[in-house]
Design a protein around this motif. Sequence first.
Motif, mmCIF file in Angstrom:
data_model
loop_
_atom_site.group_PDB
_atom_site.id
_atom_site.type_symbol
_atom_site.label_atom_id
_atom_site.label_comp_id
_atom_site.label_asym_id
_atom_site.label_seq_id
_atom_site.Cartn_x
_atom_site.Cartn_y
_atom_site.Cartn_z
ATOM 1 N N GLN A 141 0.840 -1.191 0.000
ATOM 2 C CA GLN A 141 0.000 0.000 0.000
ATOM 3 C C GLN A 141 0.879 1.247 0.000
ATOM 4 O O GLN A 141 1.957 1.264 0.587
ATOM 5 C CB GLN A 141 -0.936 -0.008 1.201
ATOM 6 N N LEU A 142 0.387 2.293 -0.654
ATOM 7 C CA LEU A 142 1.214 3.457 -0.933
ATOM 8 C C LEU A 142 0.757 4.720 -0.228
ATOM 9 O O LEU A 142 1.340 5.787 -0.445
ATOM 10 C CB LEU A 142 1.218 3.729 -2.448
ATOM 11 N N ASP A 143 -0.299 4.651 0.593
ATOM 12 C CA ASP A 143 -0.825 5.900 1.134
ATOM 13 C C ASP A 143 0.186 6.579 2.055
ATOM 14 O O ASP A 143 1.027 5.940 2.681
ATOM 15 C CB ASP A 143 -2.172 5.706 1.832
ATOM 16 N N VAL A 144 0.084 7.898 2.103
ATOM 17 C CA VAL A 144 1.024 8.714 2.868
ATOM 18 C C VAL A 144 0.241 9.522 3.897
ATOM 19 O O VAL A 144 -0.960 9.757 3.747
ATOM 20 C CB VAL A 144 1.818 9.661 1.937
ATOM 21 N N PRO A 145 0.887 9.993 4.948
ATOM 22 C CA PRO A 145 0.206 10.847 5.932
ATOM 23 C C PRO A 145 -0.243 12.160 5.301
ATOM 24 O O PRO A 145 0.433 12.704 4.420
ATOM 25 C CB PRO A 145 1.271 11.077 7.003
ATOM 26 N N LEU A 146 -1.368 12.671 5.779
ATOM 27 C CA LEU A 146 -1.891 13.936 5.257
ATOM 28 C C LEU A 146 -0.864 15.052 5.399
ATOM 29 O O LEU A 146 -0.668 15.849 4.469
ATOM 30 C CB LEU A 146 -3.184 14.294 5.996
ATOM 31 N N SER A 147 -0.200 15.109 6.535
ATOM 32 C CA SER A 147 0.758 16.193 6.767
ATOM 33 C C SER A 147 1.908 16.148 5.763
ATOM 34 O O SER A 147 2.376 17.202 5.307
ATOM 35 C CB SER A 147 1.309 16.109 8.194
ATOM 36 N N ASP A 148 2.353 14.956 5.399
ATOM 37 C CA ASP A 148 3.446 14.841 4.427
ATOM 38 C C ASP A 148 3.014 15.330 3.050
ATOM 39 O O ASP A 148 3.764 16.022 2.355
ATOM 40 C CB ASP A 148 3.914 13.390 4.320
ATOM 41 N N ALA A 149 1.798 14.951 2.644
ATOM 42 C CA ALA A 149 1.309 15.368 1.328
ATOM 43 C C ALA A 149 1.117 16.877 1.266
ATOM 44 O O ALA A 149 1.482 17.530 0.275
ATOM 45 C CB ALA A 149 0.000 14.653 1.021
ATOM 46 N N LEU A 150 0.548 17.470 2.327
ATOM 47 C CA LEU A 150 0.274 18.908 2.310
ATOM 48 C C LEU A 150 1.534 19.743 2.491
ATOM 49 O O LEU A 150 1.579 20.900 2.079
ATOM 50 C CB LEU A 150 -0.750 19.251 3.388
#
Length: 259
Positions: A94-103
Motif C-alpha cells: 500500500q502506498l498511502d502517505v500521511p496527510l501532513s506529508d502530502a500537504l
Amino acid sequence: MTFTPRTPRVVAARRLQRRKDRDQTGRFLAEGPQAVREALSAGAVVELFATAAAFQRYADLTTQTPAASVVTEEAMAVLAETVQPQGLVAVCEQLDVPLSDALAKRPRLVAVVAEVRDPGNAGTILRTADAAGASAVIFAGDAVDPYNGKCVRASAGSLFHVEVIRSPLAVVDDLRTSGLQVLATTGSGADDLDSLLDDGALGAPTAWLFGSEAHGLPESLLEAADRRVRVPIYGGAESLNLAAAAAVCLYASARAQRQ
C-alpha cells in the motif's frame, strides 16, 4: 513449479480481497497488465502471479521481478476479481502517505472523496484527478478503501501516480492551512463553476470536496468550506453523476491554473 489454488502463497494472496486482510498486511492486489505495469514502475510489487500464457505474453512485465510465479488457470480464477481475467495479478505494498506529508509539499490541486463508498466512483475520480494534474487524492471519513479491487481497477493505474491519503472527515482546516482554498460541490451551491472561472478564482491552489452520489457532502464539510459550488446544468438533466461532476470541476481548475 506451477501454483494451484491450494498453494499457500496463492491462498495468502487471495485473502487480500478482504479489507481486513489488506489493513492487517498493508498489501493489496493489482490485476491486469496496465495495473501491474504501473505498480512495477512505482516499485510497489511484492509478488507477481501469471498464467503460463500470460507469463509469455507479458514477458516485459514478468521478467522485471524475481518474485514472479506461474499459476494454473484455476488459481488465477480465484485470485482475479474480473469475469475474464487477463492472467496477471500482483501483490503490492500500500502506498498511502500521511496527510501532513502530502500537504507539506504545497500541492496546487487536490481531490477529496468524503464518505464516498462506491469503489467505481472513487477509482474513477482518482483516475480523473491524475489526468487533471492533481497531486493528491484524500479518502476522508468513512470512504471506500482505496485498495478495494474495483477501486484499483477503476483507477486504471492512477493509484500509483498520485499520493493517496486516508484521513478523518475533519480535513478542511488542514487543507486551508496548507494554502488551499476549499471548494465544496453541491447542487444547491451559492456559486456556480462558470462564475468562478470568469472571475479567476479557480487559478488559486484548490482542494475540491466531493461527497457521495446518494447523500452529497456531510453538512460539517459544507459549512467548513470556503465556497459551495454547483456545476451549471444547461439541458434537461437533473444532475451529473459524481464522477462526471468531479471531472468537470477538476479540469476547470486545471485549465485555470495553467492560464
